[in-house]
Design a protein around this motif. Structure first.
Motif, PDB file in Angstrom:
ATOM      1  N   PRO A 188      24.908   5.958  12.438  1.00  0.00           N
ATOM      2  CA  PRO A 188      24.338   7.312  12.577  1.00  0.00           C
ATOM      3  C   PRO A 188      23.489   7.753  11.391  1.00  0.00           C
ATOM      4  CG  PRO A 188      26.637   7.289  13.272  1.00  0.00           C
ATOM      5  CD  PRO A 188      26.371   5.947  12.655  1.00  0.00           C
ATOM      6  N   GLU A 189      23.980   7.493  10.170  1.00  0.00           N
ATOM      7  CA  GLU A 189      23.251   7.940   8.981  1.00  0.00           C
ATOM      8  C   GLU A 189      21.891   7.256   8.867  1.00  0.00           C
ATOM      9  OE1 GLU A 189      27.679   8.193   8.144  1.00  0.00           O
ATOM     10  OE2 GLU A 189      26.302   6.735   9.042  1.00  0.00           O
ATOM     11  N   VAL A 190      21.849   5.966   9.221  1.00  0.00           N
ATOM     12  CA  VAL A 190      20.605   5.209   9.127  1.00  0.00           C
ATOM     13  C   VAL A 190      19.626   5.646  10.220  1.00  0.00           C
ATOM     14  CG1 VAL A 190      19.592   2.902   9.194  1.00  0.00           C
ATOM     15  CG2 VAL A 190      21.774   3.255   8.039  1.00  0.00           C
ATOM     16  N   VAL A 191      20.143   5.864  11.414  1.00  0.00           N
ATOM     17  CA  VAL A 191      19.295   6.365  12.502  1.00  0.00           C
ATOM     18  C   VAL A 191      18.724   7.731  12.125  1.00  0.00           C
ATOM     19  CG1 VAL A 191      19.264   7.139  14.907  1.00  0.00           C
ATOM     20  CG2 VAL A 191      20.526   5.060  14.283  1.00  0.00           C
ATOM     21  N   SER A 235      19.943  -6.164  16.370  1.00  0.00           N
ATOM     22  CA  SER A 235      19.766  -5.806  17.776  1.00  0.00           C
ATOM     23  C   SER A 235      18.375  -5.245  18.058  1.00  0.00           C
ATOM     24  CB  SER A 235      20.810  -4.760  18.190  1.00  0.00           C
ATOM     25  OG  SER A 235      20.573  -4.321  19.512  1.00  0.00           O
ATOM     26  N   PRO A 236      17.605  -5.908  18.935  1.00  0.00           N
ATOM     27  CA  PRO A 236      16.277  -5.382  19.266  1.00  0.00           C
ATOM     28  C   PRO A 236      16.336  -4.156  20.159  1.00  0.00           C
ATOM     29  CG  PRO A 236      16.726  -7.335  20.573  1.00  0.00           C
ATOM     30  CD  PRO A 236      17.877  -7.197  19.603  1.00  0.00           C
ATOM     31  N   HIS A 237      17.457  -3.938  20.822  1.00  0.00           N
ATOM     32  CA  HIS A 237      17.611  -2.788  21.717  1.00  0.00           C
ATOM     33  C   HIS A 237      18.687  -1.868  21.143  1.00  0.00           C
ATOM     34  CE1 HIS A 237      15.156  -5.038  24.486  1.00  0.00           C
ATOM     35  NE2 HIS A 237      16.016  -6.036  24.457  1.00  0.00           N
ATOM     36  N   SER A 238      18.261  -0.885  20.361  1.00  0.00           N
ATOM     37  CA  SER A 238      19.209  -0.006  19.678  1.00  0.00           C
ATOM     38  C   SER A 238      18.528   1.321  19.365  1.00  0.00           C
ATOM     39  CB  SER A 238      19.695  -0.659  18.374  1.00  0.00           C
ATOM     40  OG  SER A 238      18.600  -0.820  17.466  1.00  0.00           O
ATOM     41  N   PRO A 239      19.300   2.369  19.066  1.00  0.00           N
ATOM     42  CA  PRO A 239      18.714   3.660  18.695  1.00  0.00           C
ATOM     43  C   PRO A 239      17.776   3.549  17.488  1.00  0.00           C
ATOM     44  CG  PRO A 239      21.052   3.916  19.157  1.00  0.00           C
ATOM     45  CD  PRO A 239      20.780   2.438  19.163  1.00  0.00           C
ATOM     46  N   LEU A 240      18.106   2.666  16.543  1.00  0.00           N
ATOM     47  CA  LEU A 240      17.269   2.510  15.356  1.00  0.00           C
ATOM     48  C   LEU A 240      15.892   1.968  15.728  1.00  0.00           C
ATOM     49  CD1 LEU A 240      17.422   2.772  12.223  1.00  0.00           C
ATOM     50  CD2 LEU A 240      17.910   0.326  12.172  1.00  0.00           C
ATOM     51  N   THR A 264       0.804  -1.228   0.000  1.00  0.00           N
ATOM     52  CA  THR A 264       0.000   0.000   0.000  1.00  0.00           C
ATOM     53  C   THR A 264       0.835   1.276   0.000  1.00  0.00           C
ATOM     54  OG1 THR A 264      -0.128  -0.061   2.437  1.00  0.00           O
ATOM     55  CG2 THR A 264      -1.902  -1.153   1.211  1.00  0.00           C
ATOM     56  N   ALA A 265       2.140   1.161   0.169  1.00  0.00           N
ATOM     57  CA  ALA A 265       2.984   2.354   0.220  1.00  0.00           C
ATOM     58  C   ALA A 265       3.032   3.049  -1.137  1.00  0.00           C
ATOM     59  CB  ALA A 265       4.400   1.973   0.652  1.00  0.00           C
ATOM     60  N   ARG A 266       3.044   4.372  -1.109  1.00  0.00           N
ATOM     61  CA  ARG A 266       3.219   5.143  -2.343  1.00  0.00           C
ATOM     62  C   ARG A 266       4.577   4.837  -2.953  1.00  0.00           C
ATOM     63  NH1 ARG A 266       5.321  10.415  -4.039  1.00  0.00           N
ATOM     64  NH2 ARG A 266       6.547  10.373  -2.110  1.00  0.00           N
ATOM     65  N   ARG A 267       5.570   4.777  -2.064  1.00  0.00           N
ATOM     66  CA  ARG A 267       6.929   4.472  -2.492  1.00  0.00           C
ATOM     67  C   ARG A 267       7.694   3.879  -1.317  1.00  0.00           C
ATOM     68  NH1 ARG A 267      11.221   8.700  -5.320  1.00  0.00           N
ATOM     69  NH2 ARG A 267      12.267   7.157  -6.604  1.00  0.00           N
ATOM     70  N   VAL A 268       8.603   2.948  -1.627  1.00  0.00           N
ATOM     71  CA  VAL A 268       9.429   2.325  -0.595  1.00  0.00           C
ATOM     72  C   VAL A 268      10.865   2.802  -0.770  1.00  0.00           C
ATOM     73  CG1 VAL A 268      10.242   0.169   0.428  1.00  0.00           C
ATOM     74  CG2 VAL A 268       7.953   0.286  -0.595  1.00  0.00           C
ATOM     75  N   MET A 269      11.461   3.262   0.319  1.00  0.00           N
ATOM     76  CA  MET A 269      12.832   3.749   0.275  1.00  0.00           C
ATOM     77  C   MET A 269      13.689   2.937   1.228  1.00  0.00           C
ATOM     78  SD  MET A 269      12.237   7.859  -0.039  1.00  0.00           S
ATOM     79  CE  MET A 269      11.085   8.520  -1.254  1.00  0.00           C
ATOM     80  N   PHE A 270      14.679   2.238   0.672  1.00  0.00           N
ATOM     81  CA  PHE A 270      15.588   1.421   1.458  1.00  0.00           C
ATOM     82  C   PHE A 270      16.862   2.211   1.742  1.00  0.00           C
ATOM     83  CE2 PHE A 270      13.031  -1.583  -1.020  1.00  0.00           C
ATOM     84  CZ  PHE A 270      12.610  -2.472  -0.031  1.00  0.00           C
ATOM     85  N   VAL A 271      17.352   2.132   2.979  1.00  0.00           N
ATOM     86  CA  VAL A 271      18.599   2.818   3.333  1.00  0.00           C
ATOM     87  C   VAL A 271      19.534   1.841   4.037  1.00  0.00           C
ATOM     88  CG1 VAL A 271      17.526   5.085   3.511  1.00  0.00           C
ATOM     89  CG2 VAL A 271      17.673   3.649   5.546  1.00  0.00           C
ATOM     90  N   GLY A 272      20.824   2.018   3.793  1.00  0.00           N
ATOM     91  CA  GLY A 272      21.836   1.184   4.429  1.00  0.00           C
ATOM     92  C   GLY A 272      23.209   1.664   4.022  1.00  0.00           C
TER      93      GLY A 272
END
Length: 293
Positions: free
Chosen positions: A197-200, A219-224, A135-143
């Motif tokens: 940092p860039e991904v967060v 990691s389930p416990h992370s800033p992201l 349903t997304a208008r657009r999907v943007m992947f980052v890494g």
């Protein structure tokens, strides 16, 4: 957000790196002595690990259980279902190994990683995640780095499924493009540590625009994950001599393949016989399009 803790030891092994020293001591003891842990009362377990009883209880709750009894019950159920009580682990490669031994150890690492990734999947959230892609208008992947390769692979596979997707692997382009996000966009971030940092920052930009945020991380416990709307956990760990290991990348690629397969199954389910394989259905769809053309 939820985490599949059905495989207790795989789950604990994957969050080990994100724990503090005291919690890591408890977790390591559980991984090394699982059969003993299920038999020990909290007082004895505290003595064995050298921490207080309250610390044991807090640890259990911190990693997602209602208490030590709940953790022990799940661990005991897991042990009873297995004949091999040892935690699966990637075999070390030594300088004097033969080439055949090296090849087989790498193969075993890949096999173990995929099985652990399956064990970490929370199947209850797969359908709503899949629906976000559809349903997304657009999907943007980052890494970034090795995770950037996963982002580009995901972009290419999703575009082949007809889902408008893009991938950003450098800070400048990512910041420029994400500034134009809409609320009906989906941002998917790959980060093994969950601390890049860039991904967060990409999730911070997405949050300002009201876009949905999916993290694919170890990691389930992370800033992201603190910024994510939901997350899927990957397995594998970075090797001390090799940087990002093949296990880390295989786990990310497996998640991509799984999501793409589920999207394909959902798309074809209403228009075809359930007795046919996905490959057969895709061939039929291709023939239908060529005939119509």
């Amino acid at each position: 957000m939820s985490v599949n803790k059905e495989n207790v030891r795989v789950y604990i092994a994957n969050i080990l790196g994100g724990l503090g020293d005291t919690d890591r001591k408890i977790a390591s003891y559980i991984l090394q002595q699982p059969a003993q842990v299920v038999q020990l009362p909290v007082k004895k377990l505290a003595q064995e690990t050298g921490v207080s009883e309250a610390t044991i209880v807090r640890f259990s709750k911190k990693i997602g259980y209602s208490g030590l009894l709940n953790l022990k019950a799940d661990l005991k159920r897991e042990l009873l279902a297995e004949s091999d009580l040892s935690l699966p682990s990637s075999p070390d490669i030594f300088l004097d190994d033969s080439r055949n031994e090296v090849a087989n150890k790498i193969a075993l690492t890949i096999d173990t990683t995929v099985k652990e990734t399956v064990g970490l999947l929370d199947m209850k959230i797969v359908k709503p995640v899949m629906e976000r892609f559809l349903t997304a208008r657009r999907v943007m992947f980052v890494g970034f780095g090795a995770s950037g390769l996963a982002a580009m692979e995901a972009r290419d596979k999703m575009n082949r499924l007809g889902i408008d997707s893009d991938a950003f692997t450098d800070r400048f382009t990512m910041t420029l493009k994400l500034a134009n996000l809409k609320a009906d966009d989906l941002v998917v971030a790959f980060s093994h540590s969950g601390e890049t940092p860039e991904v967060v920052n990409a999730f911070r930009l997405a949050q300002k625009k009201g876009a949905y945020k999916l993290a694919i991380t170890h990691s389930p416990h992370s800033p992201l994950n603190e910024l994510a709307d939901t997350f899927l956990l990957t397995s594998g760990s970075a090797g001390p001599m090799q940087g990002d290991s093949i296990a880390t990348r295989i786990s990310q690629l497996f998640i991509i393949e799984f999501l793409c397969t589920e999207i394909t199954r959902h798309t074809l389910r209403d228009s075809a016989s359930t007795g046919l394989s996905i490959k057969e259905l895709l061939i039929k769809e291709r023939i239908k399009r060529e005939t119509a053309g």
